[in-house]
Structure formats: structure tokens, C-alpha cells
Design a protein around this motif. Structure first.
Motif: not given
Length: 98
Positions: A34-39
Motif C-alpha cells: 500500500d506504500g504506507k505500511l507495506t512496501f
């Protein structure tokens, strides 16, 4: 406690004795980052600060007498678990027959 912490897990078998054929399990499916918590993998690797030279010598080696096991046993029966040894996905099966 001499290494016997209360949260230490008891292992009654060796890892290879507990490894089951891949067809006995469902492949995991993970949501997209999600680019916030997971990358994504490359972002995580870059942020880890890990650095290895491109020409670094191979540090995992297969004994000569076992050289056929990855293609004849590990990949077809167990779906190549060694591909998941490193979170950076540096171990992979490559089709070199092309």
C-alpha cells in the motif's frame, strides 16, 4: 536461564523432517503493497541499508554429490523452499535451457 527462556520453542524434529510436499498446502497470496505500511521488495531492500557488492562470491554452495537434488526433488516436490531463504529473493530457479 542458560538459553531456556520461557518462550523458547521445543523442536522435536529437524527442519527437513517437518518439511511437507508443496501440494499438501495452498500457496500464500499477499495483498499488494500500500506504500504506507507495506512496501514493494525493492523499496524494503533499499531502506534496509543492506549492501552487497555485485561481484560478491557465492556463499551458498551445493555439494557435488547433491547437485541434482534442487531440480529433481526440491523444486518439483517442495516448490523450491530455498527460494524463500532470503527476503530479498536473491535465490531463484532459472531456466537455463533457453
Amino acid at each position: 536461564t542458560k538459553g531456556r527462556e520461557p518462550w523458547t520453542l521445543d523442536h522435536t524434529k529437524l527442519d527437513w523432517e517437518k518439511t511437507e510436499p508443496a501440494d499438501a498446502h495452498q500457496a500464500p497470496s499477499y495483498p499488494s503493497p500500500d506504500g504506507k505500511l507495506t512496501f514493494d521488495l525493492l523499496t524494503n531492500l533499499q531502506r534496509s541499508g543492506t549492501y552487497h557488492a555485485e561481484d560478491q562470491p557465492i556463499h551458498l554452495r551445493i555439494k557435488e554429490e547433491c547437485k541434482d537434488l534442487p531440480d529433481s526433488v526440491s523444486l518439483p516436490k517442495y516448490a523450491g523452499p530455498e527460494q524463500r531463504f532470503c527476503p530479498a529473493a536473491v535465490y531463484e530457479y532459472v531456466d537455463d535451457k533457453t
